[in-house]
Motif scaffolding. Structure first.
Motif, PDB file in Angstrom:
ATOM      1  N   TYR A  71       1.715  -5.092  -7.585  1.00  0.00           N
ATOM      2  CA  TYR A  71       2.683  -4.890  -6.347  1.00  0.00           C
ATOM      3  C   TYR A  71       4.228  -5.693  -6.459  1.00  0.00           C
ATOM      4  O   TYR A  71       5.229  -4.170  -6.108  1.00  0.00           O
ATOM      5  N   LEU A  93       4.941  -4.004   6.890  1.00  0.00           N
ATOM      6  CA  LEU A  93       6.104  -3.362   6.748  1.00  0.00           C
ATOM      7  C   LEU A  93       5.410  -2.388   5.717  1.00  0.00           C
ATOM      8  O   LEU A  93       6.193  -1.039   5.108  1.00  0.00           O
ATOM      9  N   ASN A  94       4.390  -2.528   4.472  1.00  0.00           N
ATOM     10  CA  ASN A  94       3.536  -1.566   3.946  1.00  0.00           C
ATOM     11  C   ASN A  94       3.885  -0.314   4.820  1.00  0.00           C
ATOM     12  O   ASN A  94       3.708   0.459   4.067  1.00  0.00           O
ATOM     13  N   GLN A 109       3.456  -8.386   5.890  1.00  0.00           N
ATOM     14  CA  GLN A 109       3.424  -7.676   4.702  1.00  0.00           C
ATOM     15  C   GLN A 109       2.735  -5.688   5.048  1.00  0.00           C
ATOM     16  O   GLN A 109       3.420  -4.823   4.320  1.00  0.00           O
ATOM     17  N   CYS A 110       1.280  -6.633   5.722  1.00  0.00           N
ATOM     18  CA  CYS A 110       0.397  -4.613   6.574  1.00  0.00           C
ATOM     19  C   CYS A 110       1.904  -4.062   6.923  1.00  0.00           C
ATOM     20  O   CYS A 110       1.334  -2.956   6.414  1.00  0.00           O
ATOM     21  N   TRP A 127       6.712   2.289   5.896  1.00  0.00           N
ATOM     22  CA  TRP A 127       7.440   2.745   4.773  1.00  0.00           C
ATOM     23  C   TRP A 127       7.140   4.008   4.891  1.00  0.00           C
ATOM     24  O   TRP A 127       7.963   5.069   5.439  1.00  0.00           O
ATOM     25  N   LEU A 139       6.625  -2.489  -6.317  1.00  0.00           N
ATOM     26  CA  LEU A 139       7.723  -2.611  -5.299  1.00  0.00           C
ATOM     27  C   LEU A 139       8.771  -2.436  -5.589  1.00  0.00           C
ATOM     28  O   LEU A 139      10.089  -1.944  -5.158  1.00  0.00           O
ATOM     29  N   ASN A 171      13.273  -1.503   4.675  1.00  0.00           N
ATOM     30  CA  ASN A 171      12.064  -1.320   4.714  1.00  0.00           C
ATOM     31  C   ASN A 171      10.836  -1.936   3.102  1.00  0.00           C
ATOM     32  O   ASN A 171      10.552  -3.440   3.302  1.00  0.00           O
ATOM     33  N   ILE A 172      11.444  -1.255   2.375  1.00  0.00           N
ATOM     34  CA  ILE A 172      10.812  -1.718   1.253  1.00  0.00           C
ATOM     35  C   ILE A 172      12.126  -3.071   0.343  1.00  0.00           C
ATOM     36  O   ILE A 172      11.070  -3.931  -0.478  1.00  0.00           O
ATOM     37  N   LEU A 185       9.923  -5.911   2.586  1.00  0.00           N
ATOM     38  CA  LEU A 185       8.975  -5.873   1.605  1.00  0.00           C
ATOM     39  C   LEU A 185       8.298  -6.331   0.327  1.00  0.00           C
ATOM     40  O   LEU A 185       7.210  -7.754   0.396  1.00  0.00           O
ATOM     41  N   THR A 186       9.541  -6.407  -0.471  1.00  0.00           N
ATOM     42  CA  THR A 186       9.875  -7.053  -1.882  1.00  0.00           C
ATOM     43  C   THR A 186       9.749  -8.409  -1.487  1.00  0.00           C
ATOM     44  O   THR A 186       9.140  -9.110  -2.454  1.00  0.00           O
TER      45      THR A 186
END
Length: 153
Positions: free
Chosen positions: A135, A86-87, A83-84, A90, A139, A106-107, A110-111
């Motif tokens: 969050y 990917l966040n 998660q970190c 982006w 997203l 990517n997002i 992450l979602t």
């Protein structure tokens, strides 16, 4: 005391990741490239992003503290690290490299990771699972904004 320590650790990591992501985005939303893009009519004003991310990361840090105390497993940490990454990435992919389609992938990933946290650990955290909802909702909005830019630019 156990919660406070875990909360502070996740708070530092989460805001650190936001800071790294910001450093990786070059001029970001203030740059000419972004300003010239056709953006979705529902794109929030710039100040909303800062307020949203501050709220999201406080809630997510609380969520992660509760989760880590309940389930201090390799799976939890692995999902968190993914998660970190990917966040943070982006910002680099979208703003710095201007790879809108890759940023969309990517997002979306992450979602999916954030939704997986909610789905997998809802039974463990019960009502505390609501802390991850800001969050996930943000997203979904951000994904729609990225998709709009992909489709109309």
């Amino acid at each position: 005391m156990k919660f406070a320590k875990a909360f502070i650790i996740f708070l530092v990591i989460n805001f650190g990741a936001l800071g790294i992501g910001s450093m990786l985005m070059a001029e970001g939303p203030k740059g000419q490239w972004y300003a010239q893009l056709e953006k979705a009519p529902w794109t929030p004003d710039g100040w909303v992003f800062g307020a949203a991310w501050t709220t999201i990361m406080i809630c997510f840090s609380m969520y992660m503290a509760f989760l880590y105390i309940k389930r201090p497993t390799r799976k939890v940490i692995t999902l968190y690290i993914v998660q970190c990454i990917l966040n943070m990435s982006w910002n680099f992919v979208f703003f710095n490299q201007k790879l809108i389609a890759v940023a969309l992938l990517n997002i979306i990933l992450l979602t999916i990771i954030v939704a997986a946290f909610l789905s997998i650990y809802q039974k463990d955290l019960k009502t505390k699972s609501a802390l991850i909802l800001p969050y996930l909702i943000w997203l979904c909005i951000a994904t729609s904004l990225n998709l709009y830019i992909q489709l109309y630019n």
